[in-house]
Design a protein around this motif. Structure first.
Motif, PDB file in Angstrom:
ATOM      1  N   LYS A  15      13.892  -3.820   0.386  1.00  0.00           N
ATOM      2  CA  LYS A  15      13.446  -3.141   1.047  1.00  0.00           C
ATOM      3  C   LYS A  15      13.060  -1.963   0.890  1.00  0.00           C
ATOM      4  CE  LYS A  15      14.716  -0.439   5.598  1.00  0.00           C
ATOM      5  NZ  LYS A  15      14.621   0.465   5.473  1.00  0.00           N
ATOM      6  N   ALA A  16      13.306  -1.594  -0.303  1.00  0.00           N
ATOM      7  CA  ALA A  16      12.602  -0.406  -1.164  1.00  0.00           C
ATOM      8  C   ALA A  16      10.993  -0.765  -1.405  1.00  0.00           C
ATOM      9  CB  ALA A  16      13.007  -0.094  -1.921  1.00  0.00           C
ATOM     10  N   ILE A  17      11.345  -1.865  -1.553  1.00  0.00           N
ATOM     11  CA  ILE A  17       9.472  -2.196  -1.937  1.00  0.00           C
ATOM     12  C   ILE A  17       9.158  -2.970  -0.484  1.00  0.00           C
ATOM     13  CG2 ILE A  17       8.973  -4.312  -3.074  1.00  0.00           C
ATOM     14  CD1 ILE A  17      10.714  -3.895  -5.075  1.00  0.00           C
ATOM     15  N   MET A  18       9.536  -3.469   0.059  1.00  0.00           N
ATOM     16  CA  MET A  18       9.121  -2.980   2.349  1.00  0.00           C
ATOM     17  C   MET A  18       8.308  -2.060   1.770  1.00  0.00           C
ATOM     18  SD  MET A  18       8.665  -6.858   1.844  1.00  0.00           S
ATOM     19  CE  MET A  18       8.147  -7.464   2.867  1.00  0.00           C
ATOM     20  N   ASP A  19       9.393  -1.331   2.125  1.00  0.00           N
ATOM     21  CA  ASP A  19       8.921  -0.337   2.828  1.00  0.00           C
ATOM     22  C   ASP A  19       7.362   0.160   1.982  1.00  0.00           C
ATOM     23  OD1 ASP A  19      11.211  -0.210   4.482  1.00  0.00           O
ATOM     24  OD2 ASP A  19      12.342   0.358   3.560  1.00  0.00           O
ATOM     25  N   LYS A  20       7.555   1.090   0.331  1.00  0.00           N
ATOM     26  CA  LYS A  20       6.690   1.175   0.478  1.00  0.00           C
ATOM     27  C   LYS A  20       5.373   0.240  -0.049  1.00  0.00           C
ATOM     28  CE  LYS A  20       9.383   3.943  -3.751  1.00  0.00           C
ATOM     29  NZ  LYS A  20       9.470   3.755  -4.804  1.00  0.00           N
ATOM     30  N   MET A  21       5.366  -0.758   0.004  1.00  0.00           N
ATOM     31  CA  MET A  21       4.085  -1.215   0.698  1.00  0.00           C
ATOM     32  C   MET A  21       3.982  -1.202   1.575  1.00  0.00           C
ATOM     33  SD  MET A  21       4.921  -4.882  -0.987  1.00  0.00           S
ATOM     34  CE  MET A  21       3.207  -5.819  -0.655  1.00  0.00           C
ATOM     35  N   GLN A  22       4.858  -1.049   2.908  1.00  0.00           N
ATOM     36  CA  GLN A  22       4.284  -0.424   4.432  1.00  0.00           C
ATOM     37  C   GLN A  22       3.967   1.061   4.149  1.00  0.00           C
ATOM     38  OE1 GLN A  22       3.845  -2.873   6.655  1.00  0.00           O
ATOM     39  NE2 GLN A  22       3.294  -0.882   8.301  1.00  0.00           N
ATOM     40  N   TYR A  23       3.951   1.740   3.702  1.00  0.00           N
ATOM     41  CA  TYR A  23       3.968   2.811   3.659  1.00  0.00           C
ATOM     42  C   TYR A  23       2.609   3.093   3.474  1.00  0.00           C
ATOM     43  CZ  TYR A  23       3.163   7.687   2.224  1.00  0.00           C
ATOM     44  OH  TYR A  23       2.699   9.397   2.307  1.00  0.00           O
ATOM     45  N   HIS A  24       2.319   2.672   2.144  1.00  0.00           N
ATOM     46  CA  HIS A  24       0.854   1.675   1.000  1.00  0.00           C
ATOM     47  C   HIS A  24      -0.247   1.953   2.445  1.00  0.00           C
ATOM     48  CE1 HIS A  24      -1.513   1.778  -1.912  1.00  0.00           C
ATOM     49  NE2 HIS A  24      -2.552   0.103  -1.464  1.00  0.00           N
ATOM     50  N   LYS A  25       0.611   0.477   2.905  1.00  0.00           N
ATOM     51  CA  LYS A  25      -0.502   0.073   4.872  1.00  0.00           C
ATOM     52  C   LYS A  25      -1.325   1.100   5.032  1.00  0.00           C
ATOM     53  CE  LYS A  25       0.276  -4.794   3.023  1.00  0.00           C
ATOM     54  NZ  LYS A  25       0.708  -6.377   4.002  1.00  0.00           N
ATOM     55  N   GLN A  26       0.337   1.897   5.334  1.00  0.00           N
ATOM     56  CA  GLN A  26      -0.408   2.806   7.176  1.00  0.00           C
ATOM     57  C   GLN A  26      -1.520   4.028   6.349  1.00  0.00           C
ATOM     58  OE1 GLN A  26       0.394   2.764  10.064  1.00  0.00           O
ATOM     59  NE2 GLN A  26       0.293   4.726  10.515  1.00  0.00           N
ATOM     60  N   LEU A  27      -0.949   4.652   5.057  1.00  0.00           N
ATOM     61  CA  LEU A  27      -1.536   5.834   4.879  1.00  0.00           C
ATOM     62  C   LEU A  27      -3.085   5.321   5.052  1.00  0.00           C
ATOM     63  CD1 LEU A  27      -1.179   8.511   4.047  1.00  0.00           C
ATOM     64  CD2 LEU A  27      -0.851   7.886   1.437  1.00  0.00           C
ATOM     65  N   ALA A  28      -3.725   4.240   3.962  1.00  0.00           N
ATOM     66  CA  ALA A  28      -5.000   3.257   3.322  1.00  0.00           C
ATOM     67  C   ALA A  28      -5.607   3.687   5.577  1.00  0.00           C
ATOM     68  CB  ALA A  28      -4.681   1.946   3.066  1.00  0.00           C
ATOM     69  N   HIS A  29      -4.827   3.152   6.049  1.00  0.00           N
ATOM     70  CA  HIS A  29      -5.272   3.004   7.744  1.00  0.00           C
ATOM     71  C   HIS A  29      -5.434   4.379   8.007  1.00  0.00           C
ATOM     72  CE1 HIS A  29      -5.877   1.913  11.371  1.00  0.00           C
ATOM     73  NE2 HIS A  29      -4.486   2.972  11.680  1.00  0.00           N
ATOM     74  N   GLU A  30      -4.645   5.272   7.721  1.00  0.00           N
ATOM     75  CA  GLU A  30      -5.026   6.914   8.406  1.00  0.00           C
ATOM     76  C   GLU A  30      -5.789   7.246   7.399  1.00  0.00           C
ATOM     77  OE1 GLU A  30      -1.415   9.212   7.705  1.00  0.00           O
ATOM     78  OE2 GLU A  30       0.084   7.597   9.261  1.00  0.00           O
ATOM     79  N   LYS A  31      -6.437   7.058   6.174  1.00  0.00           N
ATOM     80  CA  LYS A  31      -7.331   7.291   5.407  1.00  0.00           C
ATOM     81  C   LYS A  31      -9.172   6.809   5.592  1.00  0.00           C
ATOM     82  CE  LYS A  31      -5.708  10.295   2.592  1.00  0.00           C
ATOM     83  NZ  LYS A  31      -5.661  12.156   2.898  1.00  0.00           N
ATOM     84  N   LEU A  32      -8.630   5.558   6.436  1.00  0.00           N
ATOM     85  CA  LEU A  32      -9.614   5.197   6.945  1.00  0.00           C
ATOM     86  C   LEU A  32     -10.181   5.754   8.045  1.00  0.00           C
ATOM     87  CD1 LEU A  32     -11.866   2.408   5.953  1.00  0.00           C
ATOM     88  CD2 LEU A  32     -10.478   1.235   7.299  1.00  0.00           C
ATOM     89  N   LEU A  33      -9.812   6.306   8.733  1.00  0.00           N
ATOM     90  CA  LEU A  33      -9.906   6.333   9.662  1.00  0.00           C
ATOM     91  C   LEU A  33     -10.501   7.725   9.727  1.00  0.00           C
ATOM     92  CD1 LEU A  33      -7.122   5.605  12.365  1.00  0.00           C
ATOM     93  CD2 LEU A  33      -9.525   4.540  12.113  1.00  0.00           C
ATOM     94  N   GLN A  34      -9.721   8.553   9.240  1.00  0.00           N
ATOM     95  CA  GLN A  34     -10.498   9.946   8.129  1.00  0.00           C
ATOM     96  C   GLN A  34     -11.922   9.672   7.787  1.00  0.00           C
ATOM     97  OE1 GLN A  34      -8.037  12.176   6.235  1.00  0.00           O
ATOM     98  NE2 GLN A  34      -6.254  11.641   7.006  1.00  0.00           N
ATOM     99  N   ARG A  35     -11.838   9.033   6.825  1.00  0.00           N
ATOM    100  CA  ARG A  35     -13.288   8.241   6.289  1.00  0.00           C
ATOM    101  C   ARG A  35     -14.380   8.382   7.491  1.00  0.00           C
ATOM    102  NH1 ARG A  35     -17.814   7.363   5.594  1.00  0.00           N
ATOM    103  NH2 ARG A  35     -19.265   6.720   3.385  1.00  0.00           N
ATOM    104  N   LEU A  36     -13.885   7.053   8.693  1.00  0.00           N
ATOM    105  CA  LEU A  36     -14.578   6.235   9.285  1.00  0.00           C
ATOM    106  C   LEU A  36     -15.560   8.132  10.572  1.00  0.00           C
ATOM    107  CD1 LEU A  36     -13.085   3.570  10.593  1.00  0.00           C
ATOM    108  CD2 LEU A  36     -15.443   3.705   8.800  1.00  0.00           C
ATOM    109  N   ASP A  37     -14.960   8.993  10.562  1.00  0.00           N
ATOM    110  CA  ASP A  37     -15.291  10.226  11.319  1.00  0.00           C
ATOM    111  C   ASP A  37     -15.752  11.167  10.382  1.00  0.00           C
ATOM    112  OD1 ASP A  37     -13.451   9.386  13.144  1.00  0.00           O
ATOM    113  OD2 ASP A  37     -11.817  10.417  13.128  1.00  0.00           O
TER     114      ASP A  37
END
Length: 334
Positions: free
Chosen positions: A173-195
């Motif tokens: 679960k720890a690995i899956m949670d970290k991979m999910q966090y990685h994807k979520q943070l990439a999503h948020e950072k991309l939205l900031q970059r597009l702005d």
């Protein structure tokens, strides 16, 4: 195993490992030998695609979209970012030693990770993560440094089709949670970059894709694929580079003569630290050779990208390598 059995080793009933230079040309220089989809899963059911897609057309489309970030003009545009962050890291070293007046112990591997991650953040999302500035890892650094382990585990599970869907439930679960966090943070950072409207024409990774999409007034790389690429590039551009730098430093410390030659070339070429730039170091022949040799001796990637022999079979190193029985049970070529 290669030292004992030679340049070709069967590591599994349907897997061969090659290490000879000719094998590299026979495998990766042959467009008829496609990438092995076992390592990426069924892409048709797992959108979005990215630059590591096993579909050659999709891979080339994404590769062309990112080419703008690696032109000479783009590299010149990136130079101040790299130089500023490297300069800041050196300043932090000076601070730790009170400008050389006292000894200090520094974990150079950590600093390399922070440096390359900050650079990757700037080139991926238009802003640094300030790890070098603060002298400590951004939470994403540790996750990215272990991201490859998660990818390897997921790829390993795909070898056990059709049980792979069940085995994924057994992933820690720890690995899956970290991979999910990685994807979520990439999503948020991309939205900031597009702005960042003022960076719409910047030749960073996202800017390159945006420019590619606007060439003919149509979207060629959808936002979902842009996000998938950034999720990969933030890892691929940071941890691998810091690993290479650590390997080069290690080998130099093990080879005093080579270290001395590199030292003398740098000191004889530059009189001031300010003269050391991305453009000027490109002319240092011995240092360039040192970097290449360091990467050869300590490659960031443990293996080459796996390929699968098609139904027509293939000749590799003068040997006939048979085709895979099916896409789920291929003859892998590493």
């Amino acid at each position: 195993m290669h030292e004992r059995y030679g340049p070709i080793v069967r590591v599994a009933p349907n897997e061969l490992s090659f290490i000879a230079p000719k094998a590299w040309k026979d495998i990766y220089g042959n467009r008829n030998i496609p990438k092995n989809s076992t390592w990426t899963g069924n892409e048709e059911k797992h959108h979005p695609f990215s630059i590591v897609s096993t579909d050659e057309a999709t891979h080339l489309k994404n590769k062309r979209a990112l080419t703008g970030a690696f032109t000479e003009h783009a590299i010149a545009e990136h130079s101040p970012i790299l130089e500023a962050l490297v300069g800041l890291m050196i300043q932090r070293f000076k601070d730790a030693t009170d400008n050389g007046n006292k000894p200090a112990v520094l974990n150079i591997v950590n600093w390399f990770n922070w440096l390359t991650f900050d650079i990757s953040g700037a080139l991926s999302f238009g802003e640094s993560f300030d790890s070098v500035q603060s002298g400590r890892a951004h939470p994403w650094v540790d996750i990215s440094c272990n991201f490859g382990k998660g990818i390897a585990l997921m790829a390993s599970i795909n070898f056990f089709y059709p049980l792979n869907m069940i085995l994924k439930l057994a992933m820690p679960k720890a690995i899956m949670d970290k991979m999910q966090y990685h994807k979520q943070l990439a999503h948020e950072k991309l939205l900031q970059r597009l702005d960042m409207e003022h960076k719409a024409t910047a030749q960073d990774y996202v800017g390159s894709i945006m420019a590619y999409n606007e060439e003919k007034g149509e979207v060629k790389i959808p936002k979902e694929e842009v996000e998938a690429n950034m999720t990969l590039l933030i890892f691929a551009g940071s941890e691998t580079t810091s690993s290479a730098m650590s390997a080069i430093m290690t080998e130099l410390l093990r080879s005093p003569e080579a270290l001395q030659k590199a030292y003398e070339e740098i000191r004889s070429t530059f009189e001031k630290e300010e003269e050391i730039t991305v453009a000027s170091v490109a002319n240092l022949k011995y240092l360039t050779a040192t970097i290449k040799e360091g990467i050869r001796m300590g490659p960031p990637a443990g293996i080459g990208v796996p390929r699968v022999v098609p139904r027509e079979a293939a000749i590799i190193m003068g040997k006939l390598v048979p085709a895979g029985v099916s896409s789920r049970d291929p003859s892998n070529v590493w």
